[in-house]
Design an enzyme around this catalytic site. Structure first.
Site, PDB file in Angstrom:
ATOM      1  CG  ASP A 129      -1.904  -0.831   1.199  1.00 31.02           C
ATOM      2  OD1 ASP A 129      -2.209  -1.248   0.065  1.00 31.02           O
ATOM      3  OD2 ASP A 129      -2.279  -1.285   2.794  1.00 31.02           O
ATOM      4  CG  ASP A 147      -5.884  -1.497  -1.967  1.00 33.11           C
ATOM      5  OD1 ASP A 147      -6.423  -2.803  -1.879  1.00 33.11           O
ATOM      6  OD2 ASP A 147      -6.100  -1.397  -0.426  1.00 33.11           O
TER       7      ASP A 147
END
Length: 169
Positions: A129, A147
């Site tokens: 991330d 995401d």
């Protein structure tokens, strides 16, 4: 969910391939950006971009919002399995309803994101991330392109269902 032919969402002569191509574009953008982060950032590094946005390197061994991140490792295989099952289901739905544009856009966005995160889990054991939004001391959990694809796809699925219900009246 999917439905029959309506002029609002169905185009003539549509095929599965444009939807798979969109999923591949999301997958490629996701993996490219994650490769850059892995190459230029160490775990925990951050660069301030604006007063509300940073680029960071974070590892997520769990699911959304780090759900089950500290579960001991078995969750890697659970979430990989869920991603594989979701991939099969989504491709089946895309094949069955290729002309339902909003529905297929939503599913293919989710597909690209799901595969992107499964690739991370298989290659690294965690999801990379790097997008960190914050405001007034509150940080939204870091996320990535995969995401974002999943989130946009989920929102479009909700919109598709709302439009279907409205048109059914």
């Amino acid at each position: 969910m999917a439905r029959g032919n309506t002029s609002l969402v169905r185009g003539p002569g549509t095929s599965l391939w444009p939807w798979l191509a969109w999923a591949v574009i999301i997958l490629m953008a996701d993996q490219f950006t994650k490769t850059l982060i892995l190459g230029y950032y160490r775990l925990g590094d951050a660069t301030t971009i604006t007063s509300f946005f940073n680029i960071v390197r974070a590892h997520n061994t769990g699911a959304a919002f780090s759900f089950l991140a500290d579960a001991g490792g078995w969750q890697r295989w659970l979430f990989t399995g869920i991603g594989v099952v979701a991939t099969v289901f989504i491709v089946w739905q895309l094949r069955a309803h290729p002309g339902q544009k909003l529905f297929c856009f939503a599913l293919s966005s989710i597909l690209g994101g799901a595969v992107g995160n499964v690739v991370d889990r298989l290659m690294h054991g965690y999801v990379v991330d790097f997008l960190d939004f914050h405001w007034a001391g509150y940080h939204f959990p870091a996320f990535n392109i995969a995401d974002a694809g999943i989130s946009v796809g989920a929102a479009c699925l909700i919109l598709d269902e709302l439009l279907r219900v409205r048109n059914a009246r």
